[in-house]
Structures are given as structure tokens and as C-alpha cells.
Design a protein around this motif. Structure first.
Motif, PDB file in Angstrom:
ATOM      1  N   ASP A 104       7.904  28.216   2.507  1.00  0.00           N
ATOM      2  CA  ASP A 104       8.112  28.245   1.045  1.00  0.00           C
ATOM      3  C   ASP A 104       7.351  27.109   0.360  1.00  0.00           C
ATOM      4  OD1 ASP A 104       9.739  30.460   1.055  1.00  0.00           O
ATOM      5  OD2 ASP A 104      11.611  29.301   1.177  1.00  0.00           O
ATOM      6  N   LEU A 105       7.291  25.956   1.024  1.00  0.00           N
ATOM      7  CA  LEU A 105       6.664  24.786   0.398  1.00  0.00           C
ATOM      8  C   LEU A 105       5.138  24.813   0.476  1.00  0.00           C
ATOM      9  CD1 LEU A 105       8.950  21.919   1.826  1.00  0.00           C
ATOM     10  CD2 LEU A 105       8.848  22.701  -0.559  1.00  0.00           C
ATOM     11  N   ILE A 106       4.613  25.183   1.644  1.00  0.00           N
ATOM     12  CA  ILE A 106       3.184  24.988   1.942  1.00  0.00           C
ATOM     13  C   ILE A 106       2.212  25.562   0.905  1.00  0.00           C
ATOM     14  CG2 ILE A 106       1.393  25.761   3.599  1.00  0.00           C
ATOM     15  CD1 ILE A 106       3.316  24.709   5.820  1.00  0.00           C
ATOM     16  N   PRO A 107       2.419  26.786   0.416  1.00  0.00           N
ATOM     17  CA  PRO A 107       1.434  27.302  -0.553  1.00  0.00           C
ATOM     18  C   PRO A 107       1.310  26.437  -1.813  1.00  0.00           C
ATOM     19  CG  PRO A 107       2.815  29.067   0.282  1.00  0.00           C
ATOM     20  CD  PRO A 107       3.427  27.780   0.770  1.00  0.00           C
ATOM     21  N   ASN A 108       2.348  25.654  -2.099  1.00  0.00           N
ATOM     22  CA  ASN A 108       2.340  24.847  -3.329  1.00  0.00           C
ATOM     23  C   ASN A 108       1.934  23.396  -3.109  1.00  0.00           C
ATOM     24  OD1 ASN A 108       3.367  27.135  -4.763  1.00  0.00           O
ATOM     25  ND2 ASN A 108       5.342  26.704  -3.788  1.00  0.00           N
ATOM     26  N   LEU A 109       1.393  23.084  -1.945  1.00  0.00           N
ATOM     27  CA  LEU A 109       1.058  21.683  -1.663  1.00  0.00           C
ATOM     28  C   LEU A 109      -0.428  21.374  -1.832  1.00  0.00           C
ATOM     29  CD1 LEU A 109       3.422  21.016   1.419  1.00  0.00           C
ATOM     30  CD2 LEU A 109       3.825  20.527  -1.001  1.00  0.00           C
ATOM     31  N   ASP A 110      -1.090  22.034  -2.769  1.00  0.00           N
ATOM     32  CA  ASP A 110      -2.525  21.786  -2.971  1.00  0.00           C
ATOM     33  C   ASP A 110      -2.822  20.323  -3.284  1.00  0.00           C
ATOM     34  OD1 ASP A 110      -3.504  24.262  -2.350  1.00  0.00           O
ATOM     35  OD2 ASP A 110      -3.438  25.025  -4.412  1.00  0.00           O
ATOM     36  N   THR A 111      -1.973  19.677  -4.064  1.00  0.00           N
ATOM     37  CA  THR A 111      -2.192  18.262  -4.403  1.00  0.00           C
ATOM     38  C   THR A 111      -2.193  17.414  -3.133  1.00  0.00           C
ATOM     39  OG1 THR A 111      -0.970  18.714  -6.417  1.00  0.00           O
ATOM     40  CG2 THR A 111      -1.379  16.398  -5.910  1.00  0.00           C
ATOM     41  N   GLU A 112      -1.229  17.662  -2.246  1.00  0.00           N
ATOM     42  CA  GLU A 112      -1.153  16.927  -0.977  1.00  0.00           C
ATOM     43  C   GLU A 112      -2.392  17.201  -0.127  1.00  0.00           C
ATOM     44  OE1 GLU A 112       1.308  18.369  -2.499  1.00  0.00           O
ATOM     45  OE2 GLU A 112       2.938  16.915  -2.546  1.00  0.00           O
ATOM     46  N   ARG A 113      -2.821  18.470  -0.121  1.00  0.00           N
ATOM     47  CA  ARG A 113      -4.006  18.807   0.684  1.00  0.00           C
ATOM     48  C   ARG A 113      -5.264  18.134   0.133  1.00  0.00           C
ATOM     49  NH1 ARG A 113      -0.937  23.642   1.770  1.00  0.00           N
ATOM     50  NH2 ARG A 113      -1.352  24.518  -0.265  1.00  0.00           N
ATOM     51  N   GLN A 114      -5.362  18.064  -1.194  1.00  0.00           N
ATOM     52  CA  GLN A 114      -6.537  17.394  -1.786  1.00  0.00           C
ATOM     53  C   GLN A 114      -6.537  15.907  -1.437  1.00  0.00           C
ATOM     54  OE1 GLN A 114      -6.100  18.586  -5.860  1.00  0.00           O
ATOM     55  NE2 GLN A 114      -6.757  20.675  -5.372  1.00  0.00           N
ATOM     56  N   HIS A 115      -5.360  15.308  -1.497  1.00  0.00           N
ATOM     57  CA  HIS A 115      -5.225  13.890  -1.145  1.00  0.00           C
ATOM     58  C   HIS A 115      -5.659  13.675   0.308  1.00  0.00           C
ATOM     59  CE1 HIS A 115      -3.422   9.885  -0.867  1.00  0.00           C
ATOM     60  NE2 HIS A 115      -2.752  10.287   0.204  1.00  0.00           N
ATOM     61  N   LEU A 116      -5.212  14.562   1.182  1.00  0.00           N
ATOM     62  CA  LEU A 116      -5.539  14.469   2.604  1.00  0.00           C
ATOM     63  C   LEU A 116      -7.055  14.579   2.826  1.00  0.00           C
ATOM     64  CD1 LEU A 116      -4.321  14.307   5.436  1.00  0.00           C
ATOM     65  CD2 LEU A 116      -3.901  16.778   5.348  1.00  0.00           C
ATOM     66  N   THR A 117      -7.678  15.513   2.127  1.00  0.00           N
ATOM     67  CA  THR A 117      -9.125  15.701   2.241  1.00  0.00           C
ATOM     68  C   THR A 117      -9.868  14.444   1.793  1.00  0.00           C
ATOM     69  OG1 THR A 117      -8.836  18.033   1.785  1.00  0.00           O
ATOM     70  CG2 THR A 117     -11.052  17.171   1.490  1.00  0.00           C
TER      71      THR A 117
ATOM     72  N   GLU B  87      -3.499   4.821   0.421  1.00  0.00           N
ATOM     73  CA  GLU B  87      -4.583   3.847   0.425  1.00  0.00           C
ATOM     74  C   GLU B  87      -4.231   2.583   1.239  1.00  0.00           C
ATOM     75  OE1 GLU B  87      -6.982   5.193  -1.832  1.00  0.00           O
ATOM     76  OE2 GLU B  87      -8.319   3.870  -0.684  1.00  0.00           O
ATOM     77  N   GLU B  88      -3.034   2.050   0.970  1.00  0.00           N
ATOM     78  CA  GLU B  88      -2.627   0.789   1.604  1.00  0.00           C
ATOM     79  C   GLU B  88      -2.522   0.946   3.128  1.00  0.00           C
ATOM     80  OE1 GLU B  88       0.820   1.681  -0.580  1.00  0.00           O
ATOM     81  OE2 GLU B  88       2.174   0.877   0.936  1.00  0.00           O
ATOM     82  N   HIS B  89      -2.135   2.133   3.583  1.00  0.00           N
ATOM     83  CA  HIS B  89      -2.031   2.363   5.025  1.00  0.00           C
ATOM     84  C   HIS B  89      -3.420   2.345   5.662  1.00  0.00           C
ATOM     85  CE1 HIS B  89       1.765   4.637   3.679  1.00  0.00           C
ATOM     86  NE2 HIS B  89       2.151   3.486   4.207  1.00  0.00           N
ATOM     87  N   LEU B  90      -4.363   3.007   4.985  1.00  0.00           N
ATOM     88  CA  LEU B  90      -5.737   3.023   5.504  1.00  0.00           C
ATOM     89  C   LEU B  90      -6.315   1.610   5.518  1.00  0.00           C
ATOM     90  CD1 LEU B  90      -7.482   6.240   4.133  1.00  0.00           C
ATOM     91  CD2 LEU B  90      -6.433   5.823   6.332  1.00  0.00           C
ATOM     92  N   GLU B  91      -6.014   0.842   4.477  1.00  0.00           N
ATOM     93  CA  GLU B  91      -6.517  -0.539   4.428  1.00  0.00           C
ATOM     94  C   GLU B  91      -6.033  -1.340   5.638  1.00  0.00           C
ATOM     95  OE1 GLU B  91      -8.913  -1.897   2.788  1.00  0.00           O
ATOM     96  OE2 GLU B  91      -9.189  -0.055   1.639  1.00  0.00           O
ATOM     97  N   ARG B  92      -4.783  -1.151   6.028  1.00  0.00           N
ATOM     98  CA  ARG B  92      -4.254  -1.837   7.212  1.00  0.00           C
ATOM     99  C   ARG B  92      -5.027  -1.443   8.465  1.00  0.00           C
ATOM    100  NH1 ARG B  92       1.252  -3.441   8.168  1.00  0.00           N
ATOM    101  NH2 ARG B  92       2.315  -3.881   6.214  1.00  0.00           N
ATOM    102  N   LEU B  93      -5.342  -0.151   8.552  1.00  0.00           N
ATOM    103  CA  LEU B  93      -6.110   0.326   9.701  1.00  0.00           C
ATOM    104  C   LEU B  93      -7.508  -0.305   9.705  1.00  0.00           C
ATOM    105  CD1 LEU B  93      -6.679   2.290  12.094  1.00  0.00           C
ATOM    106  CD2 LEU B  93      -7.263   4.026  10.380  1.00  0.00           C
ATOM    107  N   PHE B  94      -8.170  -0.316   8.541  1.00  0.00           N
ATOM    108  CA  PHE B  94      -9.521  -0.890   8.459  1.00  0.00           C
ATOM    109  C   PHE B  94      -9.511  -2.373   8.830  1.00  0.00           C
ATOM    110  CE2 PHE B  94     -10.164   2.492   4.981  1.00  0.00           C
ATOM    111  CZ  PHE B  94     -10.526   3.437   5.929  1.00  0.00           C
ATOM    112  N   GLU B  95      -8.508  -3.081   8.345  1.00  0.00           N
ATOM    113  CA  GLU B  95      -8.400  -4.519   8.677  1.00  0.00           C
ATOM    114  C   GLU B  95      -8.273  -4.718  10.177  1.00  0.00           C
ATOM    115  OE1 GLU B  95      -5.189  -6.467   6.532  1.00  0.00           O
ATOM    116  OE2 GLU B  95      -6.050  -5.713   4.641  1.00  0.00           O
ATOM    117  N   ALA B  96      -7.428  -3.892  10.794  1.00  0.00           N
ATOM    118  CA  ALA B  96      -7.225  -4.019  12.249  1.00  0.00           C
ATOM    119  C   ALA B  96      -8.515  -3.703  12.998  1.00  0.00           C
ATOM    120  CB  ALA B  96      -6.104  -3.091  12.697  1.00  0.00           C
ATOM    121  N   LEU B  97      -9.245  -2.688  12.522  1.00  0.00           N
ATOM    122  CA  LEU B  97     -10.502  -2.317  13.184  1.00  0.00           C
ATOM    123  C   LEU B  97     -11.558  -3.402  12.991  1.00  0.00           C
ATOM    124  CD1 LEU B  97     -10.714   1.465  12.288  1.00  0.00           C
ATOM    125  CD2 LEU B  97     -10.778   0.534  14.610  1.00  0.00           C
TER     126      LEU B  97
END
Ligand SMILES: *Cc1c(COP(=O)(O)O)cnc(C)c1O
Length: 392
Positions: A290-303, A377-387
Motif C-alpha cells: 500500500d505504501l510503496i507506490p506513493n514513496l516517489d519522494t523517498e526514491r528520488q532522495h535515494l537516487t 546527508e549527515e550520515h553520508l558525511e560521517r561515512l566520508f570522514e571515516a573513509l
């Protein structure tokens, strides 16, 4: 051999297999974690940011799925009590299949216990030793197991090399196989790149081959209304989707024609002789659907985040192969160095598991990063810092 000896020796093969894996740096062991939310887990008392789950939309912790699982359990109990063909075929199984078929734009759908089991048993039912199968070199183990068990002749073409596939099809079509089949994935689980589904359809039609696509990493995430890269394509004869990844639940289904569904119900031991999926799981899948077809915003963010991740990794000099999905590999090469990177990231509170041969080809050990729409964004920044701390 004395009686004493035979007892001492009968697990020699186990010692040898384990020693061999230790020596090749391929020994695997289970590490337990406790989930906190969509992106954080506890591991040995430490809070780690998780980049290794397939919970691409964070649905495994979604309150609506949890509530549906509870409601279905209250109403139907904890187990389905029997196989579908005996007394385990509840109305909820049938209704979910109708809803899945409609969502994928197909005639019908059939549920299976897991993606692994679906691939094994469906391929086993469709193939025999007189058949010939063509599969991409990088397909998932479950597909290979199914093809092997069927006794069919099979050829693995170089990754995404459809010219080679066509040459193989052409040659086989003049031989006396009873049927030809193309088996591949829409999104490759360890590389994060995609198949050209339209080109595969053209080849399958040209050579009269059955087309079987595993959509495990696309369903929920890609395609029209998030229903995968093989939805609304009746020329893809069978599409397997799984519910343990973006759907946040468990289990699998195949979308196909009504005729093929009837055949599978009658000829697939892995469908016939197993207990139906439990009500809680059906509830969670139904809520996700029921939820998935309406998650375009989440999918765009993921992309967007996935592209950002690839750009930064490439700027650091890492290869991300041809990834263009939420699965982004950091190819290191050697197993030992890949483990070292994984450990260095863990020391910085990042869970990013090393994937080694034989899961990936020799010399291409990697960290397989998998993003969720819940990574910010902040999660990715933590990953980049660690790398960056590791590189420099
Ligand atoms: C995960 C996966 C499977 C197995 O699905 P499960 O439901 O986890 O058993 C099958 N095929 C591919 C491509 C996968 O990545």
C-alpha cells in the motif's frame, strides 16, 4: 578402520573445509547486531551507522507494517498451519497475490517462502537435462543452484555482454535442446548496475527463449510506482521479486501468466511441500504494498544520495564499477585489504561489511554499501570522514 577410528575421522572433511577457508581468508562467522532504527544498530555495545542492510526504504521498522503484522496475527494466528494446497491457503494469501499482480501489471502472482527458495524451485520446475540456460556471470547463488539442480546445460556469458548472449542463443537454437532460457537479474546485487530489460526481451523473443528475471534489488525502489524494472512487461515470462529487501518483510513472489502460475502450483515442490507464509508476514507485505507506490519522494532522495556517494568515492580514487542504483560497491581487490577497510570503518562507528570471493569474482573483494532512503546527508558525511581518515 577400527570402530574407534571411524568415529574420530568421519568429520575430517569438515576440518579440511574450515582450514581451507581460514587459509584463503574466506572463513565466515556470524556477527550479531541489534537494530535501533532504520539506520543505526548496536554491535557489541557500540552504536554503528549501518550501510550494509537491504532495507532500502526503511520499511522494516515502519509503524504501519508493524501494526499490520500485529493485526493479522491477532486475526489469523502466528502460523498458517499447512501448505497452500492443504489447509494453509488463507484468503489473505490469495488477496495479496491478486494485489501484487495488479501492482506489477501482470496476469497473476504466486507467493514463495523466500527468494532463494523461489529461484531454486521455479528453475527446477521449468528446466530439465534437455534444456539450455544462458545466464549472466554475476547472477545470485540461488539462481545457479536452481539451474544446477535441474541438470540443464548452462552457459554463463560475460557480465551484461548481450552480444555474447546472442551468439550463444544462435548456436543453441540450431541444436536439439527442448527449451532455451535466459536467466539474469535486473539490478545486480553486488555491483549495483542494471540489465537492459528491453534488449533482453528482444533477444528472448527472437530466439523463442523463456525470459526469467530476478528483480530482488529493484522492486520497491525502481520502475513505475516502484514496482521494479520488469513490471508491466508481459514479455518477461517470469519476474521474481523479494520481500526481505525494500519491502522490509520476508518472502518472495513470482509474477507471470495465469497458465504459468497453474503450472507452478502443480509442478514446483518448493511451493507444494512447504507451509504457507505466516499471517504476520502477509500483513507486513500487504502494508508495504500500500505504501510503496506513493514513496516517489523517498526514491528520488535515494537516487540523489546514491549519486552523491558515488561521486565522492570516485573523487577519493575508488572504483564503484558501473553502479547506478542504491547499491554502491567500493572495490578494493584483495580480501585481506577489504577486511582491513571494513574494520577501520567499524572503528569509526560505520557498519560496512566486506564481501569476498566466492560471493564476488576473484580479485574484486569489496565493501558493498547499500543506501536507504533514511540515510541523510549527515550520515553520508560521517561515512566520508571515516573513509578519508583511512585513505590519508
Ligand atoms: C537476496 C536475493 C535473493 C534471495 O532472496 P531471499 O528472500 O533473501 O531468500 C535472490 N536473488 C537475489 C538477486 C538476491 O539479491
Amino acid at each position: 578402520m577400527s570402530i574407534e577410528n571411524s568415529k574420530a575421522d568421519k568429520f575430517d572433511f569438515v576440518d579440511r573445509a574450515l582450514a581451507e577457508r581460514v587459509e584463503q581468508q574466506r572463513f565466515r562467522s556470524l556477527q550479531s547486531v541489534v537494530p535501533i532504527d532504520g539506520v543505526w544498530v548496536w554491535k557489541q555495545g557500540r552504536k554503528l551507522l549501518n550501510f550494509s542492510a537491504n532495507d532500502y526504504l526503511g520499511l522494516s521498522k515502519h509503524p504501519v507494517l508493524i501494526e499490520a503484522a500485529q493485526t493479522y496475527t491477532h486475526r489469523y494466528g502466528t502460523g498458517a498451519t499447512a501448505s497452500r494446497l492443504v489447509a494453509g491457503n488463507y484468503d489473505i494469501h490469495h488477496q495479496l497475490e491478486e494485489k501484487l499482480a495488479a501492482a506489477c501489471g501482470r496476469e497473476s502472482a504466486l507467493l514463495f517462502s523466500s527468494g532463494f527458495q523461489a529461484n531454486m524451485t521455479i528453475l527446477g520446475a521449468l528446466l530439465n537435462p534437455q534444456s539450455c540456460v544462458f545466464c549472466d556471470r554475476l547472477i545470485h547463488s540461488s539462481l545457479i543452484q536452481g539451474i544446477r539442480a535441474s541438470g540443464a546445460r548452462f552457459y554463463r556469458y560475460a557480465h551484461s555482454d548481450l552480444d555474447q548472449l546472442e551468439r550463444l542463443l544462435k548456436k543453441a537454437s540450431s541444436q536439439s535442446f527442448d527449451r532455451l532460457m535466459i536467466v539474469t537479474e535486473t539490478v545486480f546485487s553486488m555491483d549495483g548496475d542494471r540489465s537492459d530489460v528491453d534488449a533482453l526481451i528482444r533477444l528472448a523473443n527472437r530466439y523463442g527463449a523463456i525470459l526469467y528475471l530476478d528483480d530482488a534489488h529493484a522492486i520497491g525502489v525502481l520502475g513505475k510506482r516502484g514496482m521494479g524494472l520488469a513490471a508491466f512487461q508481459p514479455d518477461v515470462d517470469l519476474v521474481v521479486g523479494t520481500f526481505g529487501k525494500a519491502f522490509g518483510a520476508f518472502g518472495a513472489f513470482v509474477a507471470c501468466s495465469r497458465k504459468l502460475r497453474d503450472y507452478l502450483i502443480n509442478c514446483c515442490p518448493g511451493f507444494i511441500y512447504t507451509t504457507a507464509l505466516p499471517p504476520a508476514v502477509i500483513g507486513a507485505i500487504d502494508a508495504a504494498l500500500d505504501l510503496i507506490p506513493n514513496l516517489d519522494t523517498e526514491r528520488q532522495h535515494l537516487t540523489k544520495q546514491s549519486q552523491n556517494l558515488r561521486d565522492r568515492l570516485q573523487a577519493m580514487g575508488y572504483s564503484t564499477l558501473n553502479s547506478d542504483t542504491q547499491i554502491v560497491p567500493i572495490v578494493v581487490g584483495e580480501s585481506a585489504r577489504t577486511l582491513e577497510l571494513s574494520q577501520a570503518l567499524e572503528a569509526k562507528d560505520i557498519l560496512a561489511v566486506a564481501i569476498r570471493p566466492p560471493t564476488v569474482p576473484e580479485g574484486s573483494a569489496r565493501i558493498r554499501l547499500a543506501l536507504s532512503s533514511q540515510h541523510q546527508e549527515e550520515h553520508l558525511e560521517r561515512l566520508f570522514e571515516a573513509l578519508e581518515a583511512y585513505v590519508h
